[in-house]
Design a protein around this motif. Structure first.
Motif, PDB file in Angstrom:
ATOM      1  N   GLY A 194      21.696 -15.281 -20.986  1.00 19.85           N
ATOM      2  CA  GLY A 194      21.363 -15.942 -19.740  1.00 19.85           C
ATOM      3  C   GLY A 194      19.865 -16.140 -19.632  1.00 19.85           C
ATOM      4  O   GLY A 194      19.096 -15.711 -20.497  1.00 19.85           O
TER       5      GLY A 194
ATOM      6  N   LEU B 220      25.575 -18.759 -19.458  1.00 19.51           N
ATOM      7  CA  LEU B 220      25.532 -17.563 -18.637  1.00 19.51           C
ATOM      8  C   LEU B 220      24.559 -17.750 -17.489  1.00 19.51           C
ATOM      9  O   LEU B 220      23.446 -18.229 -17.689  1.00 19.51           O
ATOM     10  CB  LEU B 220      25.101 -16.345 -19.461  1.00 19.51           C
ATOM     11  CG  LEU B 220      25.925 -16.003 -20.698  1.00 19.51           C
ATOM     12  CD1 LEU B 220      25.300 -14.820 -21.427  1.00 19.51           C
ATOM     13  CD2 LEU B 220      27.360 -15.686 -20.306  1.00 19.51           C
TER      14      LEU B 220
ATOM     15  N   TRP C 241      23.918  -5.951 -20.455  1.00 21.44           N
ATOM     16  CA  TRP C 241      22.676  -6.239 -19.762  1.00 21.44           C
ATOM     17  C   TRP C 241      21.510  -5.675 -20.550  1.00 21.44           C
ATOM     18  O   TRP C 241      21.556  -4.529 -21.007  1.00 21.44           O
ATOM     19  CB  TRP C 241      22.669  -5.637 -18.357  1.00 21.44           C
ATOM     20  CG  TRP C 241      23.603  -6.315 -17.416  1.00 21.44           C
ATOM     21  CD1 TRP C 241      24.886  -5.963 -17.125  1.00 21.44           C
ATOM     22  CD2 TRP C 241      23.321  -7.471 -16.627  1.00 21.44           C
ATOM     23  NE1 TRP C 241      25.424  -6.824 -16.210  1.00 21.44           N
ATOM     24  CE2 TRP C 241      24.490  -7.763 -15.878  1.00 21.44           C
ATOM     25  CE3 TRP C 241      22.206  -8.290 -16.473  1.00 21.44           C
ATOM     26  CZ2 TRP C 241      24.565  -8.834 -15.002  1.00 21.44           C
ATOM     27  CZ3 TRP C 241      22.284  -9.358 -15.596  1.00 21.44           C
ATOM     28  CH2 TRP C 241      23.451  -9.621 -14.876  1.00 21.44           C
TER      29      TRP C 241
ATOM     30  N   CYS D 179      21.520 -11.152 -19.088  1.00 16.84           N
ATOM     31  CA  CYS D 179      22.921 -10.990 -19.420  1.00 16.84           C
ATOM     32  C   CYS D 179      23.154 -11.439 -20.852  1.00 16.84           C
ATOM     33  O   CYS D 179      22.558 -12.416 -21.312  1.00 16.84           O
ATOM     34  CB  CYS D 179      23.770 -11.816 -18.454  1.00 16.84           C
ATOM     35  SG  CYS D 179      25.542 -11.785 -18.775  1.00 16.84           S
TER      36      CYS D 179
ATOM     37  N   THR E 289      33.127 -12.444 -15.954  1.00 19.97           N
ATOM     38  CA  THR E 289      31.947 -12.011 -15.220  1.00 19.97           C
ATOM     39  C   THR E 289      31.665 -10.533 -15.477  1.00 19.97           C
ATOM     40  O   THR E 289      32.592  -9.719 -15.513  1.00 19.97           O
ATOM     41  CB  THR E 289      32.125 -12.248 -13.715  1.00 19.97           C
ATOM     42  OG1 THR E 289      32.326 -13.647 -13.473  1.00 19.97           O
ATOM     43  CG2 THR E 289      30.898 -11.798 -12.938  1.00 19.97           C
TER      44      THR E 289
ATOM     45  N   GLU F 104      22.875 -15.512 -14.361  1.00 19.44           N
ATOM     46  CA  GLU F 104      22.675 -14.239 -13.684  1.00 19.44           C
ATOM     47  C   GLU F 104      22.270 -14.468 -12.230  1.00 19.44           C
ATOM     48  O   GLU F 104      21.631 -15.471 -11.909  1.00 19.44           O
ATOM     49  CB  GLU F 104      21.575 -13.410 -14.367  1.00 19.44           C
ATOM     50  CG  GLU F 104      21.826 -13.096 -15.829  1.00 19.44           C
ATOM     51  CD  GLU F 104      20.993 -13.953 -16.748  1.00 19.44           C
ATOM     52  OE1 GLU F 104      20.656 -13.481 -17.847  1.00 19.44           O
ATOM     53  OE2 GLU F 104      20.673 -15.108 -16.371  1.00 19.44           O
TER      54      GLU F 104
ATOM     55  N   CYS G  86      26.779 -11.714 -13.587  1.00 15.25           N
ATOM     56  CA  CYS G  86      26.598 -12.700 -14.641  1.00 15.25           C
ATOM     57  C   CYS G  86      27.938 -13.345 -14.929  1.00 15.25           C
ATOM     58  O   CYS G  86      28.880 -12.664 -15.346  1.00 15.25           O
ATOM     59  CB  CYS G  86      26.039 -12.047 -15.904  1.00 15.25           C
ATOM     60  SG  CYS G  86      25.969 -13.149 -17.332  1.00 15.25           S
TER      61      CYS G  86
END
Length: 121
Positions: free
Chosen positions: A112, A4, A36, A95, A77, A6, A22
């Motif tokens: 992420g 991931l 998130w 993320c 995404t 971001e 993301c």
């Protein structure tokens, strides 16, 4: 594995807006929920917004009416549109995806690296 990335964080004035993105990539068999989270210095990581594969959403009470989560399933995404930003929104935003890398494993969470959002005048 699922990777991931971001993007979209930065420094904005109170009342301003940012849009976080993301993108998920890698050996993805399926993705269920995406969301998130954020973590401010000295505080616990908290859920900001969540969106299921079917488009159902949940938001933290502190961001309802100001933030909007959305996703593009074809691109794997997820986005977070942040409006009317406040200094208390300052945090590292992470993320998260709930995904499978194959049909042989259960869904698990992937994270992420985070993107900094700073709201200050």
């Amino acid at each position: 594995q699922v990777h991931l990335v971001e993007s979209g964080g930065g420094l904005v004035q109170p009342g301003g807006s940012l849009r976080l993105s993301c993108a998920a990539s890698g050996s993805i068999f399926s993705i269920n929920a995406m969301g998130w989270y954020r973590q401010a210095p000295g505080k616990q990581r908290e859920l900001v917004a969540l969106i299921t594969s079917g488009g159902s959403t949940n938001y933290a009470d502190s961001v309802k009416g100001r933030f909007t989560i959305s996703r593009d399933n074809a691109k794997n995404t997820v986005y977070l549109q942040m409006n009317s930003l406040k200094p208390e929104d300052t945090a590292v935003y992470y993320c998260n995806t709930q995904a499978q890398v194959s049909s042989l494993v259960y869904l698990r969470n992937y994270w992420g690296q985070g993107t900094q959002v700073t709201v200050s005048s």
